[in-house]
Design a protein around this motif. Structure first.
Motif, short mmCIF file in Angstrom:
data_model
loop_
_atom_site.label_atom_id
_atom_site.label_comp_id
_atom_site.label_asym_id
_atom_site.label_seq_id
_atom_site.Cartn_x
_atom_site.Cartn_y
_atom_site.Cartn_z
N LEU A 208 1.23 -1.31 0.22
CA LEU A 208 -0.16 0.34 0.12
C LEU A 208 1.19 0.96 0.25
CD1 LEU A 208 -3.03 -1.19 2.25
CD2 LEU A 208 -3.31 -0.57 -0.10
N GLY A 209 2.48 1.53 -0.16
CA GLY A 209 3.19 2.42 -0.25
C GLY A 209 3.75 2.66 1.01
N HIS A 210 3.06 2.21 2.13
CA HIS A 210 3.73 3.38 3.75
C HIS A 210 5.31 3.09 4.31
CE1 HIS A 210 -0.57 4.54 4.40
NE2 HIS A 210 -0.87 3.48 3.47
N ASP A 211 5.68 3.02 4.57
CA ASP A 211 6.69 2.68 5.57
C ASP A 211 6.17 2.45 6.91
OD1 ASP A 211 8.28 4.31 3.38
OD2 ASP A 211 8.13 5.97 4.94
N VAL A 212 7.61 1.53 7.31
CA VAL A 212 7.73 0.57 8.33
C VAL A 212 8.49 0.13 8.99
CG1 VAL A 212 6.55 -1.99 9.02
CG2 VAL A 212 5.30 -0.70 6.99
N VAL A 213 8.11 0.76 10.28
CA VAL A 213 9.09 0.51 10.84
C VAL A 213 9.09 -0.88 12.63
CG1 VAL A 213 10.04 2.50 12.01
CG2 VAL A 213 8.38 2.18 13.17
N VAL A 214 9.70 -1.34 12.52
CA VAL A 214 9.47 -2.53 13.51
C VAL A 214 10.42 -2.96 14.53
CG1 VAL A 214 9.54 -5.44 13.30
CG2 VAL A 214 9.35 -3.93 10.93
N HIS A 215 9.63 -3.01 15.40
CA HIS A 215 10.20 -4.31 16.90
C HIS A 215 9.83 -4.78 17.31
CE1 HIS A 215 11.97 -3.59 20.35
NE2 HIS A 215 11.09 -4.14 21.48
N SER A 216 10.55 -6.11 17.71
CA SER A 216 10.16 -7.64 17.83
C SER A 216 11.29 -8.13 18.92
CB SER A 216 10.24 -8.50 17.08
OG SER A 216 10.22 -9.33 17.57
N ILE A 217 10.66 -8.04 20.16
CA ILE A 217 11.22 -8.79 21.76
C ILE A 217 12.46 -10.03 21.26
CG2 ILE A 217 10.31 -7.57 22.78
CD1 ILE A 217 9.32 -10.34 23.90
N ALA A 218 11.26 -10.37 19.95
CA ALA A 218 12.65 -11.98 19.80
C ALA A 218 13.45 -11.41 18.56
CB ALA A 218 11.43 -12.92 19.02
N ASP A 219 14.50 -11.81 18.41
CA ASP A 219 15.24 -12.09 17.16
C ASP A 219 14.68 -12.86 16.13
OD1 ASP A 219 17.09 -12.00 19.24
OD2 ASP A 219 17.56 -13.09 18.88
N ASP A 220 13.35 -12.14 15.69
CA ASP A 220 12.88 -12.65 14.20
C ASP A 220 12.53 -11.45 12.82
OD1 ASP A 220 10.85 -11.85 15.58
OD2 ASP A 220 9.73 -13.34 15.90
#
Length: 336
Positions: free
Chosen positions: A36-48
């Motif tokens: 859809l053309g959006h920027d995404v920042v990702v945070h996860s407490i796991a190493d994935d």
């Protein structure tokens, strides 16, 4: 209410999405946001998180929730069920519109509190009940609304799949078991088609890693829904089925009828995390697009926070009925 980061002359525009979690369902949400053309920042407490972003060719990893909230215009919660409540409250603390994977929370009191807090703050909260965006279920609703089968009398919804291999899903205190993982979808669908539910009677049976719940819902209009959700260690494919009977006809869909082939016996392979959808047909893309449009324009989405709360109220009644061996009556939502 519209949000300035998501509008341009009342139309959806580019946003930065804070995606929390990088497990199974994030593999449906991340590619939809990117498409859809959006920027995404990702945070996860796991190493994935690195594997997730590499798999889908986009997304920037941030080291903390604070960094995610600072960067984001909206938040997408794709974490285990028992974490939804606290993470959504944290997003609300930053005034961020939030889409939360189903179920909305692990418990009914958490759902009631969360929905009330978002409403009081005027911040959008979207429960990701994606089945409303699957083509066959959307068409079912349109057909019933048009009156194609007259007055609905009986619905039957079935959903089954392999038992989770392990982890938090198998801890009912964390996941809610098959009820909140599978049946919650058909609870929402039965209410969308048949209206409010007044009474629930349910039974649950578990043997080893297999678990099945059956619920009978009596709707305020007198119609009945029969829901069955099953996790099993048997070598079966994921399957969904519905039959909706009315005064003038019957509507039916079975995912098995659309399969080009079927595995037999012990030859069943480990299932993929998610079905294979193209970007244009993905129901996950459709629900996210609906959420973005709603945030940008203020027009209610197909699924509202109150819908997510209503599904949790019915699920809570199902759990109590199964545990106590008796019917459970529900008050109207506005009187709850």
């Amino acid at each position: 209410m519209t949000h300035r980061h998501m509008t341009r002359n009342g139309s959806p525009m580019h946003a930065t999405v804070g995606l929390i979690g990088a497990g199974g369902i994030a593999n449906a949400h991340l590619p939809a946001w990117l498409d859809l053309g959006h920027d995404v920042v990702v945070h996860s407490i796991a190493d994935d998180a690195e594997a997730l972003t590499r798999r889908h060719g986009g997304g920037r990893i941030v080291p903390s929730l604070d960094a995610l909230f600072e960067a984001a215009d909206v938040v997408d919660i794709c974490t285990p069920t028992h974490t939804h409540y606290e993470l959504a409250l944290a997003a609300l603390g930053h005034g961020l519109p939030t889409i939360c994977e189903k179920p909305l929370t692990r418990t009914l009191p958490e759902a009631e509190d969360l929905v009330a807090r978002f409403a009081d703050a005027g911040v959008p909260l979207f429960p990701a009940h994606v089945v409303r965006y699957f083509a066959e279920y959307a068409e079912l609703h349109r057909a019933v609304t048009r009156g194609d089968i007259g007055s609905v009398a009986v619905q039957r919804h079935t959903r089954q799949g392999r038992s989770p291999a392990g982890g938090w899903f198998l801890d009912e205190a964390l996941s809610g078991g098959v009820l909140l993982d599978l049946m919650i979808h058909d609870i929402d669908m039965a209410r969308w088609i048949g209206g409010e539910v007044e009474r629930v009677f349910a039974r649950t049976h578990a043997v080893g890693g297999s678990q099945s719940t059956q619920a009978f819902l009596t709707h305020a209009n007198g119609s009945i829904s029969v829901l069955t959700a099953t996790w099993t260690t048997a070598p079966i494919e994921f399957r969904t089925l519905f039959e909706v009977a009315g005064s003038h006809g019957l509507l039916h869909a079975d995912s098995d009828e659309r399969r080009p082939y079927r595995y037999q016996g012990d030859a069943v392979p480990a299932p993929d995390i998610l079905p294979d959808f193209s970007p244009l047909t993905s129901p996950y893309r459709a629900e996210i697009e609906d959420f973005v449009r709603s945030v940008a324009t203020g027009v209610p989405p197909r699924v509202t926070a109150l819908d997510g709360l209503a599904a949790m109220r019915i699920a809570d009644a199902v759990a109590r009925s199964a545990a106590e061996g008796r019917p459970v009556d529900l008050k109207p939502l506005e009187a709850a």
